[in-house]
Structures are given as structure tokens and as C-alpha cells.
Design a protein around this motif. Structure first.
Motif, PDB file in Angstrom:
ATOM      1  N   GLY A  20       0.565  -0.998  -0.580  1.00  0.00           N
ATOM      2  CA  GLY A  20       0.258  -0.163  -0.465  1.00  0.00           C
ATOM      3  C   GLY A  20       0.770   1.048   0.008  1.00  0.00           C
ATOM      4  O   GLY A  20       2.427   0.925   0.590  1.00  0.00           O
ATOM      5  N   PHE A  21       0.420   2.287  -0.600  1.00  0.00           N
ATOM      6  CA  PHE A  21       1.305   3.850  -0.681  1.00  0.00           C
ATOM      7  C   PHE A  21       0.820   4.652  -0.428  1.00  0.00           C
ATOM      8  O   PHE A  21      -1.007   4.589  -1.091  1.00  0.00           O
ATOM      9  CB  PHE A  21       1.679   3.704  -2.119  1.00  0.00           C
ATOM     10  CG  PHE A  21       3.165   4.595  -1.669  1.00  0.00           C
ATOM     11  CD1 PHE A  21       2.680   6.150  -2.163  1.00  0.00           C
ATOM     12  CD2 PHE A  21       4.191   4.147  -1.973  1.00  0.00           C
ATOM     13  CE1 PHE A  21       3.652   7.247  -1.527  1.00  0.00           C
ATOM     14  CE2 PHE A  21       5.538   4.620  -1.970  1.00  0.00           C
ATOM     15  CZ  PHE A  21       5.193   6.219  -1.970  1.00  0.00           C
ATOM     16  N   ILE A  22       0.866   5.698   0.855  1.00  0.00           N
ATOM     17  CA  ILE A  22      -0.098   7.170   0.850  1.00  0.00           C
ATOM     18  C   ILE A  22       0.803   7.838   1.028  1.00  0.00           C
ATOM     19  O   ILE A  22       2.025   7.873   1.179  1.00  0.00           O
ATOM     20  CB  ILE A  22       0.108   6.716   2.841  1.00  0.00           C
ATOM     21  CG1 ILE A  22      -1.384   5.783   2.401  1.00  0.00           C
ATOM     22  CG2 ILE A  22      -0.702   7.948   2.756  1.00  0.00           C
ATOM     23  CD1 ILE A  22      -1.580   5.339   4.038  1.00  0.00           C
ATOM     24  N   SER A  23       0.768   8.802  -0.232  1.00  0.00           N
ATOM     25  CA  SER A  23       1.462   9.791  -0.170  1.00  0.00           C
ATOM     26  C   SER A  23       1.204  11.050  -0.145  1.00  0.00           C
ATOM     27  O   SER A  23      -0.178  12.070  -0.706  1.00  0.00           O
ATOM     28  CB  SER A  23       2.345   9.689  -1.841  1.00  0.00           C
ATOM     29  OG  SER A  23       3.004  11.279  -2.796  1.00  0.00           O
ATOM     30  N   LEU A  24       1.773  11.972   0.762  1.00  0.00           N
ATOM     31  CA  LEU A  24       1.179  12.710   0.962  1.00  0.00           C
ATOM     32  C   LEU A  24       2.142  14.315   0.618  1.00  0.00           C
ATOM     33  O   LEU A  24       3.097  13.841   1.077  1.00  0.00           O
ATOM     34  CB  LEU A  24       1.094  13.033   2.644  1.00  0.00           C
ATOM     35  CG  LEU A  24       0.194  12.528   3.242  1.00  0.00           C
ATOM     36  CD1 LEU A  24       0.596  11.963   4.688  1.00  0.00           C
ATOM     37  CD2 LEU A  24      -1.124  12.135   3.341  1.00  0.00           C
ATOM     38  N   ASN A  60       4.859   8.273   2.779  1.00  0.00           N
ATOM     39  CA  ASN A  60       5.378   9.115   1.869  1.00  0.00           C
ATOM     40  C   ASN A  60       4.490  10.335   3.038  1.00  0.00           C
ATOM     41  O   ASN A  60       3.916  11.288   2.598  1.00  0.00           O
ATOM     42  CB  ASN A  60       5.348   9.901   0.718  1.00  0.00           C
ATOM     43  CG  ASN A  60       6.748  10.451   0.632  1.00  0.00           C
ATOM     44  OD1 ASN A  60       7.614  11.211   1.391  1.00  0.00           O
ATOM     45  ND2 ASN A  60       6.719  11.001  -0.704  1.00  0.00           N
ATOM     46  N   THR A  61       5.856  11.585   4.309  1.00  0.00           N
ATOM     47  CA  THR A  61       5.440  11.696   5.029  1.00  0.00           C
ATOM     48  C   THR A  61       6.086  13.902   4.362  1.00  0.00           C
ATOM     49  O   THR A  61       6.630  13.963   3.550  1.00  0.00           O
ATOM     50  CB  THR A  61       5.561  11.671   6.657  1.00  0.00           C
ATOM     51  OG1 THR A  61       7.330  11.952   6.283  1.00  0.00           O
ATOM     52  CG2 THR A  61       5.162  10.294   6.983  1.00  0.00           C
ATOM     53  N   GLY A  90      10.306   9.835   3.797  1.00  0.00           N
ATOM     54  CA  GLY A  90       9.741  11.947   3.548  1.00  0.00           C
ATOM     55  C   GLY A  90      10.183  12.012   4.657  1.00  0.00           C
ATOM     56  O   GLY A  90      11.376  12.283   5.105  1.00  0.00           O
ATOM     57  N   CYS A  91       9.134  13.766   4.579  1.00  0.00           N
ATOM     58  CA  CYS A  91       9.755  14.931   5.137  1.00  0.00           C
ATOM     59  C   CYS A  91      10.330  14.617   6.678  1.00  0.00           C
ATOM     60  O   CYS A  91      11.097  15.198   7.702  1.00  0.00           O
ATOM     61  CB  CYS A  91       9.600  16.061   4.917  1.00  0.00           C
ATOM     62  SG  CYS A  91       9.957  16.865   3.261  1.00  0.00           S
TER      63      CYS A  91
END
Length: 499
Positions: A20-24, A60-61, A90-91
């Protein structure tokens, strides 16, 4: 969560591992997500469309401001509850203590620009069998020619910046030309999260752009943390593109991109002197007459407290740009209620807004960011005062936007189509939603169109000519009058029909 990716040929369904992938976060983070998804696909993983289908989840935060940090932490918690296996990147990953304080059971944490580290943790969590015949075949870096030699400085930011998987529609794409930032703005911690600026070679950017346009992309959004400073860190060195040597300089890059025949849109452009050359290209029709310029304030004292360049010169710069390109559309963002901002300085900002008459404006009430120097400044503005100023600012910005859009009524403009807007009783393709050359996706206004005689003939991604018949505060309304054929200067791959 992203949509399910197509399973590579030859992979057995029983052995498929789904991630699964969450991109913010911002478009720059979106490009990072595309790189990771590209590598997942190359290595035989599928992307799960829901938590129920995922064996593990990558988040990805964003860690830029406090609300973004909270959104990231909430997303991590939801993914942990659903799957129990979460890799954070991410950041916000640059601050692992914040994550572990809330979520000590995450499987792994990496920082931004860490595709290799993310993939290492994915392989550890979800090992997959390598095909005995194809597993030994070399895989070229995404978007690159296999014979291209890469300088040492691209080891982190080089051609992994050219992903093959896109999270945007086919007709537009974000192209990141540099990572990191050399500024020390008092309200920002991006340099602490992503490091100092590292620019890509021009040849790398141009080959990626060429590939995108060849695949049907009609609009390129050029992004970085400070687009105007592109190439400074590598001393504008030359690199090869189609037998020529091209400098890593924004003007040189824009000239070459403009020759490809797609819409080229510039974001995050600081108002440096050489931007005039860029605006001249816009006036000549080489790239879109659009500048996204993060001005942040108008008071020289506040700008100095913010440690922003160009204090006190914005109006003169904007006037000069509009002399060079009368069609120029300028969007910007501002911070109200910065520590020490007086009512007089806020009024100075409103006066600037009235005089500059910017086309697209966003604003934020100042909020503290951990490790940002602005936290230590005296004179923090009470929250209710900040919110009141934000409301007053947006009232002025909305009025100016309304007036400027009304000036477009009666004109015929190019519009790129992003989606259909049909009612149940409409013939398919009767109502359309698109954008003019002065509107970037997701942040600017839209154009709501009737297709008229062209109902059913227009596809997502087509560029049409439309007569503007009405407007409101942020959007335009009109009807399609022409559907010209789109002819880029890049050979098209495959069969896309006539555009």
C-alpha cells in the motif's frame, strides 16, 4: 492510497507481494512517491488499492508545518492499525523521534530522497523470489538511456529523479529539477529536512521531459524548492542532450523545454534578476506566461525578519515583468501574522496586494514549526488576530481575482481538459472541466465548458479553444469553439489518436 499497478508479466499470482502507498505533501513529494513506485514495479511488487489488500504500507510524509506533521502521524497510525507493517519515508522521516514517540511499532523510518533505503526495507519485510532467467538482467535507471555516464553528484539526486510511474494523469506531469534549498528562511526547516540544494544536469531533465512528451504528456510543471537557483550548486555545468551541450541554468533549460512544443509551467520561482530572461521567453510564446513566485510578505522589515530575498523591490519587479509579457499570470503565497507583524505592516501588505493585482493568491496564518528560527522571535501575534488578518487578506485577494477574471469574458482562450462534468441526462462529453494557460492543476482556478458541437469528440487531455462567457471569484465559464490538432515537436510513442 494509489491505484493498483499492473502486475509484471511472468509473476505468479501466488507470489505477488502487495504494497500500500500513501503520498502526502507537495508536488515535490509526489515526484519522490513516483520514484518509489517505479522501483516497486521494476522489482515485481504490486501496489494495493486498499489496506485490506496490502501486505505492508509505505507512508511518504510531510513535515513542513504542524498541521502537516499531524496529518502524517495520523496516516501512519491508520496504516499500522490496518496492516501492522509500515515503512515511513519523506520529510517527517528526517525526525524519527517524532514518529517513534507516537508510533514505536513502525517497521522502518527513512528520510526524504531515500528510494534505495525504502526498497531495502520493503525487501526485508516482503521478500519475493527472483525469476531464474530474468533476475540477472540489468535494469536501467528509470527515464535514462542505458549508456549514459552519470557524474558522482547524481548518486542521490540523479536519474532516480526521472520516474516511469506517474501519479498524475497522462496529460500533465511534475518534473523536479533540483532537491534541497540553500536559503535559511526563519519560518522554514526544509534545508534541515532535505539538505542543501542539489541540481540535476540539464540533460537528465531534458531526456525525462522528452520521454514524457513522447508518451502523451502535454504539460510539464517544473518544480524544485528554489527553481530560480537551478544549477548554482553545480556551477551551471554542461551536459549532453541529443548531441548538444546544455548548461544547467534555468534560462537555457527553459529554451530547450520550450522547443519540445508542450506547455511548460514554472513553479517556485524566486524573483532573481535573471528571471527577466524567463519572462521574455514567455512573451515570445516559448513557455507558458505563468510564474509561481512565493513572495511571503511586502513589508521590508518583516521580509528581513523572515530572511527573504528581494525585500522592498517586489512591485518594481512585477511591473517590469508585465512590461515584458503583458499576458503574464502571477500566483503567490503569503504569511500573515508573522512574529512582530504590526497592524501597520499588515496594512502595507494589503496595499501591496492592491497595487500588484496578483492573479492567484494563497495565504496562511503563521504557525510555529519545531526547529524554525522564527519560534524565538519576539512579538508573536495572538491567534485570533492572525485569523482576522487572514480573513481580511483573502477578502481583498478574492475581489482582485474576481475583477481580473471578469476581464477575460468575451475572449477565446486555450483550455486543457482535465475531466468530464456531465449530468445524468447529458450526452457523454457535453460538460467539461479544464484550465487555461494561467491555471496550474490543484491550486488555481478552473474553466467549466459546454462542448457544444464537439460533444463526445473531446478526450481528457485535449487542448481546445473556448469562448469565455462568464466568470466568478476563481473560475471561468464558456463553450468550446475549436478543437485544434496538438502537434508537439517530439515524436509520439504508440497510437494516441489525433489530438
Amino acid at each position: 492510497m494509489t491505484e493498483m499497478m499492473e502486475r509484471p508479466a511472468g509473476t505468479g499470482t501466488a507470489d505477488v507481494k502487495k504494497v500500500g502507498f500513501i503520498s502526502l505533501g507537495c508536488p515535490k513529494a509526489l515526484v519522490d512517491s513516483e520514484r518509489i513506485l517505479t522501483q516497486l514495479r521494476f522489482e515485481g511488487y504490486e501496489v494495493a488499492p486498499s489496506y485490506e489488500d496490502a501486505h505492508a504500507v509505505i507512508v511518504n510524509t510531510c513535515g513542513f508545518i504542524t498541521p502537516a506533521v499531524e496529518e502524517s502521524l495520523t496516516a501512519i497510525g491508520e496504516a499500522l492499525d490496518a496492516t501492522g507493517k509500515v515503512i515511513v519515508t519523506g520529510c517527517l522521516g528526517e525526525r524519527p523521534e517524532k514518529i517513534l514517540e507516537r508510533h514505536p511499532k513502525v517497521a522502518a523510518i527513512t528520510g526524504s530522497e531515500a528510494v534505495d533505503d525504502v526498497m531495502m526495507h520493503v525487501r526485508e519485510l516482503l521478500p519475493i523470489e527472483t525469476d531464474a532467467f530474468t533476475g540477472l538482467l540489468p535494469v536501467a535507471a528509470p527515464g535514462m538511456r542505458a549508456d549514459a555516464e552519470q557524474p558522482e553528484t547524481t548518486s542521490r539526486h540523479g536519474d532516480v529523479l526521472a520516474p516511469s510511474v506517474k501519479l498524475t494523469p497522462r496529460h500533465y506531469a511534475y518534473v523536479k529539477i533540483a532537491e534541497g534549498c540553500n536559503h535559511t528562511c526563519a519560518f522554514c526547516i526544509i534545508p534541515k529536512l532535505r539538505g542543501r540544494q542539489v541540481s540535476r544536469d540539464a540533460g537528465s531533465v531534458l531526456y525525462e521531459s522528452f520521454r514524457l512528451i513522447a508518451g502523451g504528456t502535454k504539460e510539464l510543471m517544473i518544480i524544485s524548492q528554489d527553481t530560480s537557483a537551478y544549477g548554482v550548486d553545480i556551477r551551471y555545468r554542461e551536459s549532453e542532450f541529443q548531441g548538444e551541450q546544455v548548461r544547467a541554468h534555468l534560462t537555457d533549460l527553459a529554451v530547450k523545454l520550450g522547443e519540445m512544443g508542450a506547455w511548460v509551467r514554472m513553479h517556485y520561482v524566486y524573483p532573481y534578476p535573471h528571471v527577466e530572461k524567463l519572462v521574455e521567453l514567455m512573451g515570445q510564446g516559448k513557455i507558458l506566461p505563468y510564474l509561481d513566485v512565493p513572495l511571503q510578505h511586502a513589508s521590508p522589515r518583516i521580509l528581513k525578519l523572515m530572511r527573504r530575498p528581494g525585500a522592498g523591490r517586489q512591485l518594481d519587479t512585477i511591473r517590469r515583468w508585465r512590461e515584458l509579457c503583458p499576458e503574464l499570470v502571477i500566483r503567490s503565497t503569503f504569511i500573515v501574522g508573522f512574529p512582530g507583524e504590526t497592524e501597520e505592516e499588515f496594512q502595507e501588505l494589503l496595499t501591496f496586494l492592491e497595487e500588484a493585482r496578483l492573479d492567484r493568491v494563497g495565504a496562511f496564518a503563521y504557525s510555529d514549526v519545531d526547529e524554525a528560527d522564527a519560534r524565538a522571535l519576539p512579538g508573536h501575534v495572538p491567534e485570533e488576530v492572525k485569523q482576522g488578518r487572514l480573513s481580511r487578506f483573502m477578502e481583498v485577494a478574492q475581489r482582485i481575482s474576481t475583477e481580473k477574471l471578469a476581464e477575460k469574458v468575451g475572449r477565446v482562450m486555450d483550455v486543457i481538459i482535465d475531466e468530464f462534468n456531465d449530468d445524468e441526462d447529458d450526452q457523454p462529453g457535453t460538460r467539461l472541466i479544464g484550465r487555461t494557460k494561467g491555471d496550474a492543476p490543484g491550486i488555481d482556478g478552473q474553466v467549466y465548458l459546454y462542448a457544444g458541437d464537439f460533444a463526445g469528440q473531446i478526450k481528457i487531455g485535449d487542448i481546445v479553444r473556448a469562448r469565455i462567457e462568464d466568470s466568478d471569484e476563481y473560475d471561468l465559464f464558456g463553450e468550446v469553439v475549436e478543437k485544434p490538432e496538438w502537434r508537439p515537436n517530439v515524436p509520439q510513442l504508440g497510437h494516441f489518436g489525433k489530438h
